[in-house]
Design an enzyme around this catalytic site. Structure first.
Site, mmCIF file in Angstrom:
data_model
loop_
_atom_site.group_PDB
_atom_site.id
_atom_site.type_symbol
_atom_site.label_atom_id
_atom_site.label_comp_id
_atom_site.label_asym_id
_atom_site.label_seq_id
_atom_site.Cartn_x
_atom_site.Cartn_y
_atom_site.Cartn_z
ATOM 1 N N LYS A 188 -2.383 3.345 7.721
ATOM 2 C CA LYS A 188 -2.697 2.003 8.217
ATOM 3 C C LYS A 188 -4.010 1.942 8.997
ATOM 4 O O LYS A 188 -4.729 0.947 8.913
ATOM 5 C CB LYS A 188 -1.548 1.501 9.101
ATOM 6 C CG LYS A 188 -0.290 1.122 8.329
ATOM 7 C CD LYS A 188 0.703 0.454 9.265
ATOM 8 C CE LYS A 188 2.138 0.545 8.778
ATOM 9 N NZ LYS A 188 2.438 -0.260 7.595
ATOM 10 N N ARG A 241 1.413 -1.057 -5.206
ATOM 11 C CA ARG A 241 2.487 -0.933 -6.202
ATOM 12 C C ARG A 241 3.058 -2.310 -6.485
ATOM 13 O O ARG A 241 2.643 -3.296 -5.878
ATOM 14 C CB ARG A 241 3.601 -0.063 -5.624
ATOM 15 C CG ARG A 241 4.046 -0.625 -4.279
ATOM 16 C CD ARG A 241 5.254 0.096 -3.706
ATOM 17 N NE ARG A 241 5.398 -0.125 -2.282
ATOM 18 C CZ ARG A 241 5.996 -1.161 -1.716
ATOM 19 N NH1 ARG A 241 6.505 -2.120 -2.470
ATOM 20 N NH2 ARG A 241 6.074 -1.265 -0.417
HETATM 21 P P1 ADP Z 1 5.528 -1.626 7.106
HETATM 22 O O1 ADP Z 1 4.628 -0.600 6.505
HETATM 23 O O2 ADP Z 1 6.672 -1.016 7.810
HETATM 24 O O3 ADP Z 1 5.874 -2.689 6.128
HETATM 25 P P2 ADP Z 1 3.792 -3.604 8.383
HETATM 26 O O4 ADP Z 1 2.530 -3.268 9.070
HETATM 27 O O5 ADP Z 1 3.698 -4.249 7.062
HETATM 28 O O6 ADP Z 1 4.663 -2.290 8.294
HETATM 29 O O7 ADP Z 1 4.663 -4.510 9.366
HETATM 30 C C1 ADP Z 1 6.012 -4.815 9.083
HETATM 31 C C2 ADP Z 1 6.390 -6.146 9.751
HETATM 32 O O8 ADP Z 1 6.196 -6.094 11.169
HETATM 33 C C3 ADP Z 1 5.562 -7.322 9.307
HETATM 34 O O9 ADP Z 1 6.053 -7.883 8.118
HETATM 35 C C4 ADP Z 1 5.687 -8.267 10.476
HETATM 36 O O10 ADP Z 1 6.900 -8.967 10.455
HETATM 37 C C5 ADP Z 1 5.728 -7.339 11.661
HETATM 38 N N1 ADP Z 1 4.371 -7.168 12.215
HETATM 39 C C6 ADP Z 1 3.478 -6.238 11.832
HETATM 40 N N2 ADP Z 1 2.332 -6.341 12.533
HETATM 41 C C7 ADP Z 1 2.501 -7.371 13.386
HETATM 42 C C8 ADP Z 1 1.693 -7.960 14.407
HETATM 43 N N3 ADP Z 1 0.492 -7.489 14.688
HETATM 44 N N4 ADP Z 1 2.194 -9.005 15.098
HETATM 45 C C9 ADP Z 1 3.442 -9.474 14.850
HETATM 46 N N5 ADP Z 1 4.251 -8.949 13.919
HETATM 47 C C10 ADP Z 1 3.803 -7.902 13.188
HETATM 48 MG MG MG Z 2 4.563 -4.014 5.219
#
Ligand code: ADP
Ligand code: MG
Ligand code: ADP
Length: 648
Positions: free
Chosen positions: A116, A297
């Site tokens: 990330k 994917r």
């Molecule tokens: P993963 O790889 O576990 O999917 P993500 O970075 O996509 O991780 O984040 C998963 C979820 O966490 C997002 O769909 C959102 O709901 C919440 N989230 C992630 N980043 C933020 C943020 N900066 N502020 C608020 N919610 C967040």
């Molecule tokens: Mg995600």
């Protein structure tokens, strides 16, 4: 196009990929672990290869074994589905080295988006807006705490190697930071073998909106509009939809452009999803969304995009992977109507969504009403080895309101028994007024927890009637007569045409009165309204009856008078008649000592003989009946001596 495709996955996504492959005339190879030898994806494939024991680590994650299966069967390409090896750059490389096409982006693109922090840095450089925060190498708790302070609370700590919502902690103030950091690092280390984290500003009123992108190997890239996946539990998606409610056209254009830019920046090819987080505190705005990550994917929720665009994403993947150009330019891609998907899981909302394994003794999914993507059939087991998904159910209609209502209706027609599911929970979420109004954000489920997961109510009387009628009919079928008395437990004869069926609900007996009409019909005596014709029932392996009503499953136990007598006997100093009947035999005398389980008397009731047994070692004090006596329910048959019953 390829002539043979191996699908390196299981469950619904393996089945989904095979459906398209078959439509394109491609022959299919399944791989399976020992737990899946009889699975649907194996039955559906033209060929199947065993790859190992149940544990994913020893089967679906074994890249070398899967590659060997592809070579052995002559498959020209491998579709990885999602999860497992789908975002594994080494596996994609090994495929290339073996001369087999990996249906996905080049390994370099998987790598670029794999972590990330790196992905965010890359996107920022490419001019894509990213969530403000800290992406640095330095990982000392002190530095991270300073960066959190600088970013401004609330913040989100995320594992750089994260996925599936793991290794993530929201922190609202300085005082909670150290403990949250420790928790996130611990979780990340155990889930990903990498405890590095990044810090992000926690976006206010967050909405998860993602863009589906597609690129080919000829430099073309398009987007297929957005999906809204804000309905989440523990950062995991539960209900997804397309398009996003209230999405301004300017924001769609900006997000689409950012997503395509992201794909081009990493030399992307095939299907990908660029995830953004949007601040919806003042409605959706074109300058209030930020890149979170890219999933390289096919995504679980791709069917909602297929519904609104009319495109088959797996077909596009296969075409692009075989070297064809994308068949459509951006301005030829149309958005039509609205689609909503629900993830139906074998899990128990009442017990913090604990996965629920077991055999699907009943599985009815209304495939005539909506699209159903499932990897299991009635009779299949949900095992503890993999994701406990039962199905994805997808509804498409002209409007969001109509699509959500259609989906709720379909879930109400769904019948599941043998394990717990989140079906009723999904129905409640889809009907919740704020959801219906499109007023959603990632806090929706936690905020409405109490409404969405009410305490389990007692089964309504109508349902008991349904179960009772089912039993009588089952009995008639078994005996080909109208006389259920000779077998079924729980039946009591009251009058000529009346019948009582007894259930135990929460340890108490509840009776249902039925009336047999001359014309052969059956009716409930004490029902104010007719018993619902929508309900349905099945007999479970356990002997219990599962009854279905509007997507809820009720499991009813028949009242077993002898089990009840047993329980009573063990706590009391006597044995009583569990029901009205006639004493046929008395087998003990006062003064006699008996062992636990010894027969004491025989009672005839409901045209059956029942032996009353001692529930503990005991000394018989009194015998209160003689053979031939008619006794009422509760009449004392035998009394025990005090000392003995206490000793026992
Ligand atoms: P993963 O790889 O576990 O999917 P993500 O970075 O996509 O991780 O984040 C998963 C979820 O966490 C997002 O769909 C959102 O709901 C919440 N989230 C992630 N980043 C933020 C943020 N900066 N502020 C608020 N919610 C967040
Ligand atoms: Mg995600
Ligand atoms: P608990 O274990 O929490 O005491 P029960 O076993 O009585 O509760 O079950 C409560 C509810 O759980 C049932 O009414 C039904 O909705 C669901 N349930 C229980 N067992 C099954 C099953 N085998 N199949 C489907 N649903 C079930």
């Amino acid at each position: 196009m390829f002539s043979k495709l191996l699908i390196a996955n299981r469950g619904e996504i393996a089945v989904r990929v095979m459906r398209t492959a078959k439509g394109l005339g491609i022959s299919t190879v399944a791989v399976y672990s020992d737990a899946d030898a009889n699975a649907l994806h194996v039955a559906m494939a033209d060929e199947a290869v065993r790859i190992g024991p149940p544990s994913a680590r020893e089967s679906y994650l074994k890249g070398d074994v899967i590659l060997a299966a592809a070579r052995q069967t002559g498959a020209e390409a491998i579709h990885p589905g999602y999860g497992f090896l789908s975002e594994n750059a080494e596996f994609a490389e090994a495929c290339a080295a073996a001369g087999i096409v990996f249906v996905g982006p080049p390994p370099s693109a998987i790598r670029a988006m794999g972590l990330k922090d790196q992905a965010k840095a890359l996107m920022a450089k490419a001019g894509v807006p990213v969530v403000p925060g800290y992406l640095g190498e330095e990982q000392s708790p002190k530095r991270l705490a300073e960066e959190a302070e600088r970013t401004g609370y609330p913040v989100l700590i995320k594992a750089v190697a994260g996925g599936g919502g793991k290794g993530m902690r929201r922190v609202d103030s300085k005082s909670g930071f150290a403990a949250a950091l420790e928790g996130a690092k611990r979780e990340a280390a155990s889930a990903f073998g990498d405890d590095r984290v990044l810090i992000e500003k926690y976006v206010a009123r967050p909405r998860h909106i993602e863009m589906q992108v597609f690129a080919d190997n000829h430099g073309n890239a398009v987007h297929l509009f957005e999906r809204d996946c804000s309905l989440q539990r523990r950062h995991q998606k539960v209900i997804e939809e397309a398009p996003a409610p209230g999405m301004p056209p300017a924001m769609r254009a900006a997000m689409g452009e950012a997503a395509v830019k992201a794909a081009l920046a990493v030399g992307y090819s095939g299907a990908g999803t660029v995830e953004f987080i949007a601040d919806a505190s003042e409605g959706l705005k074109a300058d209030r969304f930020w890149f979170m990550e890219m999933n390289t994917r096919l995504q679980v929720e791709h069917p909602v995009t297929e519904a609104i665009t009319g495109l088959d994403l797996v077909e596009l993947q296969l075409r692009v992977a075989s070297g064809e150009k994308l068949p459509l330019a951006q301005d030829q891609i149309r958005l039509q109507g609205h689609a909503v998907e629900a993830r139906l899981y074998a899990e128990d909302p009442q017990h913090d969504f604990l996965p629920s394994t077991g055999t699907l003794e009943r599985l009815h999914l209304p495939e005539n009403l909506v699209r159903v993507d499932s990897g299991v059939r009635e009779g299949d087991a949900v095992t503890p080895f993999y994701d406990p998904m039962i199905a994805k159910v997808i509804a498409h209609a002209d409007t969001r309101e109509a699509a959500a209502a259609k989906l709720a209706h379909a879930l109400e027609a769904t019948q599941i028994a043998g394990l717990r599911s989140n079906n009723a929970f999904l129905i409640r979420a889809l009907k919740q007024p704020e959801f219906v109004a499109g007023d959603i954000d990632t806090g929706f489920i936690p905020r409405h927890q109490a409404e969405l997961i009410p305490p389990k109510a007692e089964p309504p009387l109508q349902l008991l009637g349904q179960a009772a009628m089912f039993l009588v009919r089952e009995c008639e079928r078994a005996h080909r007569s109208n006389d259920p008395w000779d077998r079924a437990d729980g039946f009591r004869l009251v009058g000529d045409a009346r019948q009582t069926v007894d259930f135990v609900i929460g340890g108490k007996r509840r009776s249902v009165q039925l009336m047999h009409r001359h014309d052969g019909s059956l009716e409930m005596m004490d029902a104010k309204a007719a018993v619902s014709p929508h309900g349905n029932a099945v007999r479970m392996k356990s002997g219990d009856i599962a009854v279905f009503e509007r997507g809820e499953t009720w499991v009813l136990s028949l009242y077993d008078p002898f089990a009840a007598a047993d329980e009573q006997g063990s706590s009391a100093d006597r044995v009583t008649a569990p029901m009205p009947g006639k004493v046929i035999q008395v087998l003990v005398r006062p003064g006699e000592t008996v062992k636990r389980g010894a027969p004491l008397a025989v009672l005839e009731a409901m045209k059956m003989e029942h032996t009353l047994a001692a529930s503990a070692d005991a000394l018989i004090a009194t015998v209160d009946v003689s053979p031939g006596d008619q006794v009422n329910e509760g009449a004392v048959i035998v009394g025990f001596a005090k000392e003995n019953s206490e000793a026992a």
